[in-house]
Each structure stands twice: as C-alpha cells, then as structure tokens.
Scaffold this motif. Sequence first.
Motif, PDB file in Angstrom:
ATOM      1  N   VAL A   1     -23.182 -16.269   7.606  1.00 57.92           N
ATOM      2  CA  VAL A   1     -23.236 -17.572   8.264  1.00 57.92           C
ATOM      3  C   VAL A   1     -24.198 -17.509   9.442  1.00 57.92           C
ATOM      4  CG1 VAL A   1     -21.935 -19.340   9.509  1.00 57.92           C
ATOM      5  CG2 VAL A   1     -20.875 -18.142   7.573  1.00 57.92           C
ATOM      6  N   LEU A   2     -25.083 -18.479   9.500  1.00 61.76           N
ATOM      7  CA  LEU A   2     -25.980 -18.660  10.642  1.00 61.76           C
ATOM      8  C   LEU A   2     -25.638 -19.984  11.297  1.00 61.76           C
ATOM      9  CD1 LEU A   2     -29.455 -17.717   9.164  1.00 61.76           C
ATOM     10  CD2 LEU A   2     -28.610 -16.848  11.344  1.00 61.76           C
ATOM     11  N   ALA A   3     -25.664 -20.025  12.598  1.00 61.54           N
ATOM     12  CA  ALA A   3     -25.445 -21.301  13.285  1.00 61.54           C
ATOM     13  C   ALA A   3     -26.369 -21.408  14.484  1.00 61.54           C
ATOM     14  CB  ALA A   3     -23.986 -21.441  13.726  1.00 61.54           C
ATOM     15  N   LEU A   4     -26.710 -22.640  14.795  1.00 62.79           N
ATOM     16  CA  LEU A   4     -27.470 -22.912  16.001  1.00 62.79           C
ATOM     17  C   LEU A   4     -26.670 -23.848  16.902  1.00 62.79           C
ATOM     18  CD1 LEU A   4     -28.786 -26.045  16.037  1.00 62.79           C
ATOM     19  CD2 LEU A   4     -30.286 -25.046  14.324  1.00 62.79           C
TER      20      LEU A   4
ATOM     21  N   ALA B   1     -25.165 -25.399  10.991  1.00 61.63           N
ATOM     22  CA  ALA B   1     -24.964 -24.067  10.414  1.00 61.63           C
ATOM     23  C   ALA B   1     -25.311 -24.062   8.936  1.00 61.63           C
ATOM     24  CB  ALA B   1     -23.514 -23.617  10.613  1.00 61.63           C
ATOM     25  N   ILE B   2     -25.528 -22.861   8.434  1.00 61.79           N
ATOM     26  CA  ILE B   2     -25.708 -22.639   7.011  1.00 61.79           C
ATOM     27  C   ILE B   2     -24.800 -21.489   6.611  1.00 61.79           C
ATOM     28  CG2 ILE B   2     -27.721 -21.145   7.398  1.00 61.79           C
ATOM     29  CD1 ILE B   2     -28.856 -22.203   4.751  1.00 61.79           C
TER      30      ILE B   2
ATOM     31  N   PHE C   1     -30.050 -22.098  20.451  1.00 65.16           N
ATOM     32  CA  PHE C   1     -29.586 -20.715  20.448  1.00 65.16           C
ATOM     33  C   PHE C   1     -28.989 -20.399  19.082  1.00 65.16           C
ATOM     34  CE2 PHE C   1     -29.780 -22.297  24.674  1.00 65.16           C
ATOM     35  CZ  PHE C   1     -30.299 -21.251  25.418  1.00 65.16           C
ATOM     36  N   ILE C   2     -29.392 -19.254  18.514  1.00 72.92           N
ATOM     37  CA  ILE C   2     -29.031 -18.914  17.137  1.00 72.92           C
ATOM     38  C   ILE C   2     -28.345 -17.555  17.085  1.00 72.92           C
ATOM     39  CG2 ILE C   2     -29.960 -18.371  14.846  1.00 72.92           C
ATOM     40  CD1 ILE C   2     -32.236 -20.322  15.403  1.00 72.92           C
ATOM     41  N   ASP C   3     -27.297 -17.485  16.281  1.00 73.78           N
ATOM     42  CA  ASP C   3     -26.639 -16.200  16.018  1.00 73.78           C
ATOM     43  C   ASP C   3     -26.097 -16.217  14.604  1.00 73.78           C
ATOM     44  OD1 ASP C   3     -25.820 -13.626  16.461  1.00 73.78           O
ATOM     45  OD2 ASP C   3     -24.283 -14.114  17.939  1.00 73.78           O
TER      46      ASP C   3
END
Length: 203
Positions: free
Chosen positions: A24-27, A82-83, A4-6
């Motif tokens: 910031v993106l995280a899964l 995350a990035i 799941f990504i947001d």
Amino acid sequence: MLVFIDESGDPGFKVSKGSSPAFVLALVAFSDRAVSLEVQAAIDAVSKQLRVFPEFKFSKSRPEIRDAFFDAVLPFDFCIRAIAVQKERIQSGYLRSNKEAFYSFFVKSMLKFDNGLLKDARIVIDGSGERVFKQELSSYLRRHTEKGAIRSVRFSDSRNDRLVQLADMCTGAIARSYRDNRDDADRWRQMIKAKIEDVWDFR
C-alpha cells in the motif's frame, strides 16, 4: 502544495518466506503550508504528551497511541489518496522480479492518476534506497506525470519529519484494513475516512 508519501508492506513476492501479500502506498497532501506547520506542531505536542520518541510508526504503535495521534491531526485540512496492490494479481514478470521498478511504477501510478489534485507540488518521500535510485525515481516521476503537476521531489528521513510520520500512520491505517485476520482491521481507516479522497484497489 505539499505532498508526503510512504508505503506499507514491501515490493517482494516471496510471500511464503515473509514478503507481505499486499503493498500500500499513500500520500498526504496539504494545499496550505501554514496548515502543514500546524499539523507538525500538533504531532510534536502529542509526542511529548505520550512520550513517543523518536517517531510515530503505525506498525510499532499501541492502539491507544494510534487513537491519540489521529485525534490530534484530524481537525486540520489535508487529504489522503492511496493505492493498494494485492500482489497475487500482478502478472508482469518485470515488476515481480525488479523491486525498484515495482516501487517506481506504483508511486508513478498514484501520482499520475491523481484526479487533478497535484499542482506545482513539492513531493516528499520517506527516504530509503540508494542515491542513484532516488535520482532515477525523481526523474521518472517528472517524465510520467502531467506537466506542472510536480515542482520538486526530495527524500526525507521519517525520524526527523513529522509529516512523513503522518503519511506512515495514514498508510498503515489503510493497509491494516486489508488484514482480514484482525478484529480491528478497519478501525483506524474508519477514523480517517473523512480525509480519504480515494483508495485505488489496483487490478
């Protein structure tokens, strides 16, 4: 595998006019679907207990809500990657001027450099954007990740998806740690530290 990504922040570069300085993106990844269902149930329970409706969002939650949410989900087996992108470091004119390309590039980067995590993964992304963009992003991710890494890509409205809400809360906790103007900037990132496999500070 379920992923799941947001995101937190926005892909805009007009920081002086309100764009976020960081993106910031995280899964959040589950290797066991049964565990993901247990986490959904735990989030449902804490939602009823705290009367949080219709969804959990990190940016709109009081500190005590964030604490209770993470206390409810941390006993379960999942991981976070995350990035984090400090926009001032982005030199590409194309990425700076094309929001959809910016978003797609960093989702792809996070999934491509996954340290072997993704295997036949069902990817669920917080649903936003036009239908054509969603189709293009799905195809783009399949082209630019390892064969066998991604089984499917779909988009889901966070209001109806507890695990997208989990991704939102984890992304928000990591993003807040980059706001050095807050005394509690690192508080919730530290809460989920044991679940974090990697945060890539993009340079």
